[in-house]
Design a protein around this motif. Sequence first.
Motif, PDB file in Angstrom:
ATOM      1  N   TRP A 256       0.658  -1.105   0.185  1.00  0.00           N
ATOM      2  CA  TRP A 256       0.087  -0.115  -0.200  1.00  0.00           C
ATOM      3  C   TRP A 256       1.265   0.959   0.029  1.00  0.00           C
ATOM      4  O   TRP A 256       0.699   2.161  -0.814  1.00  0.00           O
ATOM      5  CB  TRP A 256      -0.913   0.152   1.221  1.00  0.00           C
ATOM      6  CG  TRP A 256      -2.000  -0.947   1.274  1.00  0.00           C
ATOM      7  CD1 TRP A 256      -2.333  -2.192   2.010  1.00  0.00           C
ATOM      8  CD2 TRP A 256      -3.246  -0.521  -0.230  1.00  0.00           C
ATOM      9  NE1 TRP A 256      -3.157  -2.781   1.086  1.00  0.00           N
ATOM     10  CE2 TRP A 256      -4.217  -1.742   0.194  1.00  0.00           C
ATOM     11  CE3 TRP A 256      -3.501   0.480  -0.702  1.00  0.00           C
ATOM     12  CZ2 TRP A 256      -5.154  -1.933  -0.336  1.00  0.00           C
ATOM     13  CZ3 TRP A 256      -4.308  -0.324  -2.194  1.00  0.00           C
ATOM     14  CH2 TRP A 256      -5.613  -1.228  -1.847  1.00  0.00           C
ATOM     15  N   TRP A 260       0.663   4.332  -3.240  1.00  0.00           N
ATOM     16  CA  TRP A 260       0.383   5.469  -2.888  1.00  0.00           C
ATOM     17  C   TRP A 260       1.393   6.631  -3.393  1.00  0.00           C
ATOM     18  O   TRP A 260       1.376   7.911  -3.769  1.00  0.00           O
ATOM     19  CB  TRP A 260      -0.743   5.578  -1.713  1.00  0.00           C
ATOM     20  CG  TRP A 260      -1.660   5.814  -1.101  1.00  0.00           C
ATOM     21  CD1 TRP A 260      -2.186   4.593   0.058  1.00  0.00           C
ATOM     22  CD2 TRP A 260      -2.766   6.714  -1.290  1.00  0.00           C
ATOM     23  NE1 TRP A 260      -3.669   4.677  -0.493  1.00  0.00           N
ATOM     24  CE2 TRP A 260      -3.816   5.755  -0.581  1.00  0.00           C
ATOM     25  CE3 TRP A 260      -2.825   8.070  -1.693  1.00  0.00           C
ATOM     26  CZ2 TRP A 260      -4.743   5.525  -1.116  1.00  0.00           C
ATOM     27  CZ3 TRP A 260      -4.023   8.291  -2.004  1.00  0.00           C
ATOM     28  CH2 TRP A 260      -5.472   7.090  -2.087  1.00  0.00           C
ATOM     29  N   SER A 296     -15.860   5.135  -4.377  1.00  0.00           N
ATOM     30  CA  SER A 296     -14.514   4.253  -3.428  1.00  0.00           C
ATOM     31  C   SER A 296     -13.969   5.328  -2.771  1.00  0.00           C
ATOM     32  O   SER A 296     -12.985   5.698  -1.761  1.00  0.00           O
ATOM     33  CB  SER A 296     -13.680   3.710  -3.434  1.00  0.00           C
ATOM     34  OG  SER A 296     -13.429   3.709  -4.885  1.00  0.00           O
ATOM     35  N   VAL A 302     -10.702   2.297  -2.238  1.00  0.00           N
ATOM     36  CA  VAL A 302     -10.181   0.328  -2.179  1.00  0.00           C
ATOM     37  C   VAL A 302     -11.659   0.291  -2.598  1.00  0.00           C
ATOM     38  O   VAL A 302     -13.083   0.459  -2.291  1.00  0.00           O
ATOM     39  CB  VAL A 302      -9.953   0.236  -0.616  1.00  0.00           C
ATOM     40  CG1 VAL A 302     -10.295  -1.390  -0.474  1.00  0.00           C
ATOM     41  CG2 VAL A 302      -8.219   0.612  -0.237  1.00  0.00           C
ATOM     42  N   TRP A 308      -7.768  -1.585  -5.754  1.00  0.00           N
ATOM     43  CA  TRP A 308      -7.303   0.028  -5.735  1.00  0.00           C
ATOM     44  C   TRP A 308      -7.918   0.902  -6.799  1.00  0.00           C
ATOM     45  O   TRP A 308      -6.928   0.967  -7.666  1.00  0.00           O
ATOM     46  CB  TRP A 308      -6.262   0.621  -4.628  1.00  0.00           C
ATOM     47  CG  TRP A 308      -5.467   1.545  -4.530  1.00  0.00           C
ATOM     48  CD1 TRP A 308      -6.319   2.264  -3.421  1.00  0.00           C
ATOM     49  CD2 TRP A 308      -4.795   2.399  -4.955  1.00  0.00           C
ATOM     50  NE1 TRP A 308      -6.151   3.576  -3.293  1.00  0.00           N
ATOM     51  CE2 TRP A 308      -4.949   3.690  -4.286  1.00  0.00           C
ATOM     52  CE3 TRP A 308      -4.151   2.540  -6.288  1.00  0.00           C
ATOM     53  CZ2 TRP A 308      -4.041   4.814  -4.530  1.00  0.00           C
ATOM     54  CZ3 TRP A 308      -2.740   3.229  -6.409  1.00  0.00           C
ATOM     55  CH2 TRP A 308      -2.904   4.999  -5.619  1.00  0.00           C
TER      56      TRP A 308
END
Length: 375
Positions: A256, A260, A296, A302, A308
Amino acid sequence: MSNKQKVELGWFIPTTGDGEFIGIAPERPASPQYLTDVAKAAEAAGYEFALIPAGGECWDGFIVGSWIAAQTTKLKSLVALRPGLISPVLAARTAATLDQMSGGRVMMNVVTGHYPQDLKACGDPLYDQHDQRYERTQEFLEVVRGVWGHGGRNAEGFNYEGKHYFVEGGTCQPAAHQQPHPPIYFGGSSVAGKKTAAKTADVYLMWAEPVAWIKEQIAEMEGFLQEQREQEGLDRNLRYGMRAQLVVRETEEEAWDAAWRILSKADPEQVQSKEKLHAKTDAVGQERQMELFRQSEENKFVIAPNMWSGLSAIRGGGAVAFVGTPQQVTERILEFVDVGVTSFILSGYPHLEEAEITGRLLMPVLKAELAKRGL
């Protein structure tokens, strides 16, 4: 899956440039050497083919595909055919030539639409006529298939008369290497697109969405196939494919963080803007991607476990990513296999390093699980 179709795994060739981040100018411009490096990394990782993109900023797919074929030994190229921008007879001959030159390592990706401005810039008179473009595409592929069926030096000519194309004595020299012809991959989420795919495609492509959404799309396609059987006596079967991004790391937290990070250098106003430039299109698939993005937003984009939609803040097209550990991403991919998806076109930023990372972390786990299922 009842028919035990083999699952194929593909990668992506970044012909508009590449980098660790999106939303800024590519850190690595496209070059013959870099595209070769990505192709070789994908082949070494165990990917069977690579999608070469199409559009105004992309390098020509046939030339890139030919270059890659000369630099690799097994990797196949998925190259775009763009109805309205090339004649179907010339497209058939060009594809057959690459098929022969590569020893059968070419697949065709039919791209009917794109952003209207790109279509206008390419001289497409149907740039703003969505359903007519698909009508033309059906004729285009009828001619392409017809000419492929009249391949070789002594072939009789193929004749065709439709609304958009007229051909008299069309032949394909050389004949295609793959018989009866290179496989045809086709994307299009509208009713017009799906009905055209049902009549002409070998593989129907979708952008990644939640499993329930993909299951509904496959059911709709199967309905169109059954309709054809009943009303036209046209008995065809389709395979199903899906385009997705990948962020795979040894731990979920690392994955994650890496996901990002891809957005970390983009202009915050662009990320947060409600109006996305890439959403200004008549493509139903893009509208579906943006719907997922909006739905989302309050859940950090998510859309499902380990899926994602955050990259839709910047990029168009298939922006949904699988994010997680090798085991988690394998489990998610297998969920799509269970509903009928057998072709996956995957990618990650930057494409060279991510091919290597997924080859090392994901592919052994995923391929072991597929082998257990006889896929």
